[in-house]
Design an enzyme around this catalytic site. Sequence first.
Site, PDB file in Angstrom:
ATOM      1  N   GLU A   1      10.378  15.562  15.321  1.00 43.45           N
ATOM      2  CA  GLU A   1      10.745  15.335  13.924  1.00 43.45           C
ATOM      3  C   GLU A   1       9.998  16.354  13.061  1.00 43.45           C
ATOM      4  OE1 GLU A   1       9.408  11.721  11.733  1.00 43.45           O
ATOM      5  OE2 GLU A   1      11.523  11.536  11.212  1.00 43.45           O
TER       6      GLU A   1
ATOM      7  N   GLU B   1       9.464   1.440  11.212  1.00 38.05           N
ATOM      8  CA  GLU B   1      10.544   2.416  11.027  1.00 38.05           C
ATOM      9  C   GLU B   1       9.891   3.786  11.032  1.00 38.05           C
ATOM     10  OE1 GLU B   1      12.409   5.049   9.939  1.00 38.05           O
ATOM     11  OE2 GLU B   1      12.752   4.271   7.920  1.00 38.05           O
TER      12      GLU B   1
ATOM     13  N   LYS C   1       0.878  -1.177   0.000  1.00 37.56           N
ATOM     14  CA  LYS C   1       0.000   0.000   0.000  1.00 37.56           C
ATOM     15  C   LYS C   1       0.907   1.217   0.000  1.00 37.56           C
ATOM     16  CE  LYS C   1      -1.817   3.042   2.027  1.00 37.56           C
ATOM     17  NZ  LYS C   1      -1.679   4.485   1.704  1.00 37.56           N
TER      18      LYS C   1
ATOM     19  N   CYS D   1      13.716   9.909   6.919  1.00 39.15           N
ATOM     20  CA  CYS D   1      13.603   9.366   8.278  1.00 39.15           C
ATOM     21  C   CYS D   1      14.934   9.501   9.004  1.00 39.15           C
ATOM     22  CB  CYS D   1      13.140   7.926   8.242  1.00 39.15           C
ATOM     23  SG  CYS D   1      13.859   6.975   6.916  1.00 39.15           S
TER      24      CYS D   1
HETATM   25  P1  NAP Z   1       1.821   8.522   7.738  1.00 42.55           P
HETATM   26  O1  NAP Z   1       0.402   8.940   7.848  1.00 42.55           O
HETATM   27  O2  NAP Z   1       2.417   7.756   8.843  1.00 42.55           O
HETATM   28  O3  NAP Z   1       1.931   7.715   6.352  1.00 42.55           O
HETATM   29  C1  NAP Z   1       2.721   6.589   6.119  1.00 42.55           C
HETATM   30  C2  NAP Z   1       1.901   5.486   5.424  1.00 42.55           C
HETATM   31  O4  NAP Z   1       0.904   5.008   6.323  1.00 42.55           O
HETATM   32  C3  NAP Z   1       1.141   5.984   4.194  1.00 42.55           C
HETATM   33  O5  NAP Z   1       1.091   4.954   3.232  1.00 42.55           O
HETATM   34  C4  NAP Z   1      -0.224   6.256   4.771  1.00 42.55           C
HETATM   35  O6  NAP Z   1      -1.232   6.276   3.789  1.00 42.55           O
HETATM   36  C5  NAP Z   1      -0.384   5.091   5.717  1.00 42.55           C
HETATM   37  N1  NAP Z   1      -1.389   5.273   6.755  1.00 42.55           N
HETATM   38  C6  NAP Z   1      -1.902   6.428   7.256  1.00 42.55           C
HETATM   39  N2  NAP Z   1      -2.838   6.168   8.198  1.00 42.55           N
HETATM   40  C7  NAP Z   1      -2.934   4.818   8.290  1.00 42.55           C
HETATM   41  C8  NAP Z   1      -3.718   3.928   9.087  1.00 42.55           C
HETATM   42  N3  NAP Z   1      -4.611   4.386   9.974  1.00 42.55           N
HETATM   43  N4  NAP Z   1      -3.537   2.602   8.928  1.00 42.55           N
HETATM   44  C9  NAP Z   1      -2.661   2.114   8.041  1.00 42.55           C
HETATM   45  N5  NAP Z   1      -1.901   2.914   7.251  1.00 42.55           N
HETATM   46  C10 NAP Z   1      -2.025   4.237   7.380  1.00 42.55           C
HETATM   47  O7  NAP Z   1       2.722   9.779   7.488  1.00 42.55           O
HETATM   48  P2  NAP Z   1       2.295  11.171   6.806  1.00 42.55           P
HETATM   49  O8  NAP Z   1       0.983  11.641   7.356  1.00 42.55           O
HETATM   50  O9  NAP Z   1       2.384  10.982   5.342  1.00 42.55           O
HETATM   51  O10 NAP Z   1       3.443  12.149   7.309  1.00 42.55           O
HETATM   52  C11 NAP Z   1       3.303  12.781   8.577  1.00 42.55           C
HETATM   53  C12 NAP Z   1       4.613  12.780   9.354  1.00 42.55           C
HETATM   54  O11 NAP Z   1       5.080  11.436   9.498  1.00 42.55           O
HETATM   55  C13 NAP Z   1       5.763  13.486   8.673  1.00 42.55           C
HETATM   56  O12 NAP Z   1       5.740  14.858   8.925  1.00 42.55           O
HETATM   57  C14 NAP Z   1       6.954  12.803   9.285  1.00 42.55           C
HETATM   58  O13 NAP Z   1       7.265  13.379  10.529  1.00 42.55           O
HETATM   59  C15 NAP Z   1       6.489  11.388   9.501  1.00 42.55           C
HETATM   60  N6  NAP Z   1       6.942  10.484   8.412  1.00 42.55           N
HETATM   61  C16 NAP Z   1       8.002   9.668   8.649  1.00 42.55           C
HETATM   62  C17 NAP Z   1       8.465   8.859   7.629  1.00 42.55           C
HETATM   63  C18 NAP Z   1       9.645   7.955   7.801  1.00 42.55           C
HETATM   64  O14 NAP Z   1      10.333   7.676   6.827  1.00 42.55           O
HETATM   65  N7  NAP Z   1       9.886   7.444   8.988  1.00 42.55           N
HETATM   66  C19 NAP Z   1       7.851   8.876   6.377  1.00 42.55           C
HETATM   67  C20 NAP Z   1       6.742   9.698   6.181  1.00 42.55           C
HETATM   68  C21 NAP Z   1       6.302  10.496   7.208  1.00 42.55           C
HETATM   69  P3  NAP Z   1      -1.695   7.685   3.121  1.00 42.55           P
HETATM   70  O15 NAP Z   1      -0.556   8.608   3.158  1.00 42.55           O
HETATM   71  O16 NAP Z   1      -2.068   7.279   1.753  1.00 42.55           O
HETATM   72  O17 NAP Z   1      -2.856   8.171   3.927  1.00 42.55           O
END
Ligand code: NAP
Length: 484
Positions: free
Chosen positions: A386, A255, A180, A289
């Site tokens: 972060e 992660e 996904k 990350c």
């Molecule tokens: P996120 O919501 O954690 O998204 C990561 C993945 O999880 C996406 O594929 C997202 O789908 C999915 N997801 C979201 N809600 C979910 C749920 N309830 N159940 C299962 N999967 C779910 O991250 P984001 O909102 O894009 O970014 C927000 C913050 O997260 C950033 O500002 C950053 O601090 C952190 N982040 C960290 C990393 C890393 O590499 N560790 C990467 C991205 C973000 P959708 O996006 O399609 O909704």
Amino acid sequence: MSVRPLNIDPSNCFIAGAWGAPLSGETLPLINPSDGSTLCEIARGQAADINAAVAAADAALSGKWGKATAAERGRLLAKIGRAVLDHVDELARLEAMDVGKPLKQARADVLALARYMEFYGGAADKVHGETIPYLDGYTVYTLREPHGVTGHIIPWNYPMQIIGRSVGAALAMGNASVLKPAEEACLTALAFAEIAHKAGLPDGALNVVPGLGAEAGAALSAHKGVNHISFTGSVGVGKLIQQSAGTNVVPVTLELGGKSPQVVFNDADINAALPFLVNAGIQNAGQTCSASSRILVQHGVYDQVVTAMAERYGQLRTGPAMADLDVGPLVSNRQKEIVEGFLSQGEDLEVVGRGQIVTDAPTGGAYVAPTLFTDVAPDHALAQKEIFGPVQVIIPFADEAEAVAIANGTDFGLVASCWSENGARQMRMARALRAGQVFINNYGAGGGVELPFGGTGLSGHGREKGFEALYGFSVLKTIAARHG
Ligand code: NAP
Ligand code: MG
């Protein structure tokens, strides 16, 4: 939008080796963050599509894919890696348009994806069990078997690299995967599925369901037919994923990012350190990350490092992905708002360096100028949270003990580095720093697909990358034969 000769249709899911509209028929717009325009419509996959994808993966395990030998899987992964290289320019363009990554950086991600396939292709038939000396009359040995269906929920910041490290390792061990991708970045995931399929990956071994996290993502992590979940993303969602995995009692790899420090001592080679100090913070516009968002500098070289980093910031240019400058836009205007929210929390701080947004950057783009803060207290929000944007803080310290206390003084523990020419100090710091990876006189080791990667604390748990990932994506079975 034309993505030929890659024959993908992003309004579809890729399930059981075929393109198909999501069962609801619904789509979502995919935005180009360089200018805010709509690139195309993507499938809004939901629980019904996840059910179909898990069923397809399950069928693959009892079909041709499940019967493939380790050597056959390895050969196929290596072939997929070569096929990825045949599409390096298209994949880089897709990623640049989709997530705003400057072309050069997008191209590096394609090369990394190919390298992961090469590495895991080579490793697939080299994961051995052991024989264990036991009682007289017994022969005991272990087998490493696949979990079965693996679920991969990935973010938008490095789609290709994360597919390489998680799906690559899962397939090497003979699992069948359901992926996904993030709603903001699914084009290269779909393209990869197409490339792998054309290279000969059997139907159902890899299925891709784009859609929203709360819908497709939640359905995948809660699915009872999924035997292992790999998640990269935010701490908040990581906790939800771990709860789902707990309900189904399946292993999970999380992660979740970090607040990774680079620690610069008085005896460091400052000129060698400088490019790493800045690049590790602004690469991919800081949406990494393992970004190094905290720079800890000892008093004796503090002014020198601050001045040099500020000078470099002044040269940084931010603009559209296709212009291939130092920094692109953030992935979305939503992410831009998050980062601007953090910047407003730094109004009491001194900004010592700021990059520029080029004057012809489209107004609808998600641009944030790189910003460098100095003299930041270790407990300030900008030194603790972060940010996931092109923002770094510099923190002074007096001695080694204080450096360790500050470096380890967040909830995270993903990556850290130590800059010093003193060998004994390097060894002490390597042990003292709380992180899954510690770098001495470098940062990130150029990505290193061979190097196990993962965190402690809120950075998550489990290891991906390197050989270690193959243990995570397999289950150990012990066989004790009593033969007298
Ligand atoms: P996120 O919501 O954690 O998204 C990561 C993945 O999880 C996406 O594929 C997202 O789908 C999915 N997801 C979201 N809600 C979910 C749920 N309830 N159940 C299962 N999967 C779910 O991250 P984001 O909102 O894009 O970014 C927000 C913050 O997260 C950033 O500002 C950053 O601090 C952190 N982040 C960290 C990393 C890393 O590499 N560790 C990467 C991205 C973000 P959708 O996006 O399609 O909704
Ligand atoms: Mg996008």
